[in-house]
Design an enzyme around this catalytic site. Structure first.
Site, mmCIF file in Angstrom:
data_model
loop_
_atom_site.group_PDB
_atom_site.id
_atom_site.type_symbol
_atom_site.label_atom_id
_atom_site.label_comp_id
_atom_site.label_asym_id
_atom_site.label_seq_id
_atom_site.Cartn_x
_atom_site.Cartn_y
_atom_site.Cartn_z
ATOM 1 N N GLY A 1 0.820 -1.200 0.000
ATOM 2 C CA GLY A 1 0.000 0.000 0.000
ATOM 3 C C GLY A 1 0.856 1.253 0.000
ATOM 4 C CB CYS A 2 0.189 4.679 -1.214
ATOM 5 S SG CYS A 2 -1.487 4.935 -0.584
ATOM 6 C CE1 TYR A 3 -1.502 8.394 3.935
ATOM 7 C CE2 TYR A 3 -3.382 6.963 3.528
ATOM 8 C CZ TYR A 3 -2.854 8.226 3.672
ATOM 9 O OH TYR A 3 -3.663 9.340 3.556
#
Length: 321
Positions: free
Chosen positions: A142-144
């Site tokens: 995921g990005c976070y």
């Protein structure tokens, strides 16, 4: 190499097409979209006019066409990827950009920076080629989590963070991280000149971060910025080690990784957007005996599509595909 993209009309799908356009070793032969089925790529996105992708047309899901590809990038929504992809495990190479396989023990978690693909380091994970050969799937992070795991991973694995301290992760993202689906909170008049927190408890990315870092002592809080792309994470923790000790570990751990840059200044989103880089800065608050770790990435680049291509390149590097 023949490539297919499921969900190619979303932000991550569009970004993949933009990045793959530069790759002469890649031939995109199949793209899907439920919303734009039957329309050409250039009808929806004119940037691809007069490019080698201009003849592509959005199609419906086809098992036959998937199996004609050497690799599939799945940009389908969370919860939908696994329903479709499960039958293809071991049959065609897959890089899944959803959360569906990130905690699946059969699947390699595709954060290439924490594996020994760049540098042999005693804290790094072994790149499990046998796992990929069997199931032929990589779960794109995921990005976070990407913005948080990369700076924290060597510190936690090296026991540089006090085990009883709570790690606080405060993250801000551009609106593209929420996807293209129409949402009232993301309308221009709602988001412009605004800034807000969302889902401060039970966010799916908190569980992903804890799972990969193997820690329960972590709190993650996401916020939306009124910008298109980029993530800035501020991470607070306590340690008995010195500022220079921790900086040295970060530099040593990532010394041969060209996309991980340890800075001597605060990171800014404008320097990472449209790149696969992560910029990291470490500081120490003596009065409160607290370390502050800052990281910046492009949520669509390093946080999604760019990282997916990094995973493709690792498959090529190890002659797995």
């Amino acid at each position: 190499m023949k490539i297919g993209i499921l969900g190619a009309s979303g932000y991550t799908g569009e970004e993949l097409l933009r990045l793959l356009l530069e790759r002469q070793d890649i031939d995109v032969i199949y793209i899907t979209s439920r919303r734009y089925e039957g329309k050409t790529l250039t009808e929806i996105n004119p940037r691809f006019i007069n490019t080698r992708f201009e003849s592509l047309k959005f199609e419906s899901f086809s098992e036959e066409k998937i199996l004609k590809c050497d690799l599939i990038f799945s940009c389908l929504p969370h919860g939908e990827s696994k329903k479709i992809l499960e039958k293809f495990l071991g049959k065609v190479f897959i890089i899944d950009l959803s959360q569906d396989y990130r905690k699946d023990e059969r699947v390699l978690y595709g954060l290439t920076n924490i594996y020994d693909v760049y540098t042999k380091h005693f804290l790094k994970r072994t790149f499990k080629k046998d796992l990929i050969k069997k199931y032929k799937i990589i779960a794109n992070p995921g990005c976070y989590p990407t913005s948080i795991i990369i700076p924290l991973y060597p510190l936690i694995k090296g026991n540089f963070i006090d085990k009883n301290t709570l790690i606080i992760c405060d993250s801000k993202s551009g609106a593209s991280g929420a996807g293209k689906k129409l949402k009232e909170d993301l309308l221009f008049c709602e988001l412009n000149e605004n800034f807000y927190c969302y889902k401060p408890t039970n966010h799916r990315h908190e569980e992903e971060i804890k799972y990969i870092l193997n820690t329960k002592k972590l709190k993650f809080t996401p916020h939306i910025l009124p910008i298109e792309r980029g993530i800035l994470s501020t991470i607070y923790f306590k340690s008995s080690y010195s500022l220079e000790n921790i900086k040295s570990l970060l530099r040593e751990f990532y010394k041969n990784d060209k996309n991980v840059k340890i800075l001597n200044r605060y990171p800014q989103l404008k320097f990472v957007n449209l790149t696969n880089e992560i910029h990291i800065y470490l500081d120490y608050d003596k009065e409160n005996d607290l370390f502050i770790l800052l990281s910046a990435i492009d949520n669509l680049g390093k946080g999604a599509s760019g990282q997916a291509i990094e995973n493709l390149d690792i498959l090529i590097k190890y002659s797995l595909i």
